[in-house]
Design a protein around this motif. Structure first.
Motif, PDB file in Angstrom:
ATOM      1  N   VAL A 156      -0.848 -20.711   5.445  1.00 11.80           N
ATOM      2  CA  VAL A 156      -0.732 -21.954   4.231  1.00 11.80           C
ATOM      3  C   VAL A 156      -0.486 -21.046   2.715  1.00 11.80           C
ATOM      4  O   VAL A 156      -0.715 -20.078   2.789  1.00 11.80           O
ATOM      5  N   LYS A 157       0.098 -21.838   2.028  1.00  9.91           N
ATOM      6  CA  LYS A 157       0.417 -21.375   0.598  1.00  9.91           C
ATOM      7  C   LYS A 157      -0.707 -21.211  -0.031  1.00  9.91           C
ATOM      8  O   LYS A 157      -1.558 -22.397  -0.286  1.00  9.91           O
ATOM      9  N   ILE A 158      -1.092 -20.177  -1.033  1.00  6.81           N
ATOM     10  CA  ILE A 158      -2.240 -20.124  -1.989  1.00  6.81           C
ATOM     11  C   ILE A 158      -1.570 -20.711  -3.377  1.00  6.81           C
ATOM     12  O   ILE A 158      -0.612 -19.772  -3.814  1.00  6.81           O
ATOM     13  N   LEU A 159      -2.020 -21.670  -3.832  1.00  7.00           N
ATOM     14  CA  LEU A 159      -1.519 -22.304  -5.070  1.00  7.00           C
ATOM     15  C   LEU A 159      -2.119 -21.779  -6.380  1.00  7.00           C
ATOM     16  O   LEU A 159      -3.501 -21.263  -5.880  1.00  7.00           O
ATOM     17  N   LYS A 160      -1.702 -21.778  -7.416  1.00  9.11           N
ATOM     18  CA  LYS A 160      -2.562 -21.209  -8.441  1.00  9.11           C
ATOM     19  C   LYS A 160      -3.751 -21.901  -8.757  1.00  9.11           C
ATOM     20  O   LYS A 160      -4.630 -21.522  -9.157  1.00  9.11           O
ATOM     21  N   SER A 161      -3.733 -23.150  -8.420  1.00  8.34           N
ATOM     22  CA  SER A 161      -5.035 -24.205  -8.700  1.00  8.34           C
ATOM     23  C   SER A 161      -6.100 -24.014  -7.467  1.00  8.34           C
ATOM     24  O   SER A 161      -6.946 -24.409  -7.507  1.00  8.34           O
ATOM     25  N   ASP A 162      -5.603 -23.099  -6.557  1.00  9.00           N
ATOM     26  CA  ASP A 162      -6.603 -23.070  -5.529  1.00  9.00           C
ATOM     27  C   ASP A 162      -7.839 -22.125  -5.785  1.00  9.00           C
ATOM     28  O   ASP A 162      -7.809 -21.461  -6.498  1.00  9.00           O
ATOM     29  N   SER A 166     -11.096 -25.038  -1.762  1.00  8.84           N
ATOM     30  CA  SER A 166     -10.162 -25.601  -1.640  1.00  8.84           C
ATOM     31  C   SER A 166      -9.434 -24.915  -0.476  1.00  8.84           C
ATOM     32  O   SER A 166      -8.574 -25.644   0.434  1.00  8.84           O
ATOM     33  N   LEU A 167      -9.258 -23.553  -0.582  1.00  9.62           N
ATOM     34  CA  LEU A 167      -8.403 -22.761   0.457  1.00  9.62           C
ATOM     35  C   LEU A 167      -9.087 -22.897   1.729  1.00  9.62           C
ATOM     36  O   LEU A 167      -8.441 -23.280   2.790  1.00  9.62           O
TER      37      LEU A 167
END
Ligand code: GRF
Length: 190
Positions: A156-162, A166-167
Motif C-alpha cells: 500500500v502507498k504511504i501518503l504524506k498524511s499517514d 492510519s497506516l
C-alpha cells in the motif's frame, strides 16, 4: 459424511483481537476454500478472538503458562489431526523444538514488506524511513524470526498524511484480503 471433504485441518494461533482469524474463518466456510479451521490456540486466555472462535463452534485453547504452552498445544494439534498452523497476530515466538515436533507447515502474517522490517513496530519504522510503500507478507515459519519463504505480499502507498494508526488500518485491510489467498496458494502448490 464429512462436511468439507478434502479440506486441510487448520489451527490458528492468536494473541489478541483476532481480525485475521475472522477473515480466515470466513474464508474457510466457502465451499472452494482449502482449509477447515478446527482449533484456535492462544497464549492469552483473554484474547478477544477466542470468544469469536468459540461462538463459531471452533475448539479453543488458551494458556498463558509459558512452560507448558508448547507441549499442551502439540498434544492438541495431534488430537485434532492438524495439517497446517496459521499464526495470526500471535505474539509469542515458537521454539525450534516446537517447529520440528509439529513437522507440518506453519504460516505467519507479518505487517511489512519482508525482508524489510522483521520484528515489531513495522509501520513506525516505515514512516520514519520515509518509505513510499508499506504492506503485508505471508511467509513460512522457520526457526529464524520472520525469515521463511514469502508466499504472498501486497503493498500500500504511504501518503504524506499517514501516521502509524492510519497506516496500520490500511495494512490490516490488505492483511484480511491476502491471508486467505496465500493459504490456498500455498496448499495448492504443496
Ligand atoms: C496484525 O497486524 C498482524 O499482522 C500483526 O498483529 C496484528 C494482529 O491483528 N502481527 P489481529 O489480531 O489479526 O486483529
Amino acid at each position: 459424511m464429512e462436511k468439507y471433504p478434502g479440506k486441510k485441518n487448520t489451527a490458528v494461533f492468536i494473541s489478541g483481537r483476532g481480525s485475521n482469524l475472522k477473515s480466515l474463518i470466513k474464508h474457510s466456510k466457502k465451499k472452494n476454500s482449502l482449509i477447515k479451521i478446527v482449533l484456535v490456540i492462544s497464549n492469552n486466555p483473554d484474547a478477544e478472538g477466542l470468544k469469536y472462535a468459540s461462538n463459531s463452534k471452533i475448539k479453543i485453547y488458551g494458556n498463558k503458562n509459558k512452560s507448558n504452552f508448547e507441549n499442551k498445544s502439540l498434544n492438541l494439534l495431534k488430537k485434532y489431526n492438524i495439517d497446517l498452523i496459521c499464526l495470526a497476530g500471535f505474539m509469542k515466538i515458537l521454539s525450534g523444538n516446537f517447529i520440528k515436533k509439529f513437522s507440518k507447515p506453519i504460516l505467519n502474517i507479518h505487517p511489512s514488506l519482508l525482508p524489510k522490517y522483521k520484528g515489531l513496530n513495522t509501520h513506525e519504522r516505515a514512516i520514519k524511513n520515509m518509505d513510499r510503500f508499506a504492506g503485508a507478507s505471508i511467509h513460512k515459519v522457520t526457526e529464524k524470526l520472520d525469515s521463511g519463504k514469502v508466499i504472498l505480499q501486497k503493498k500500500v502507498k504511504i501518503l504524506k498524511s499517514d501516521n502509524v494508526r492510519s497506516l496500520e488500518k490500511k495494512v490490516l485491510k490488505i492483511e484480511h484480503e491476502i491471508y486467505p489467498k496465500a493459504v490456498d496458494k500455498f496448499l495448492t502448490n504443496l
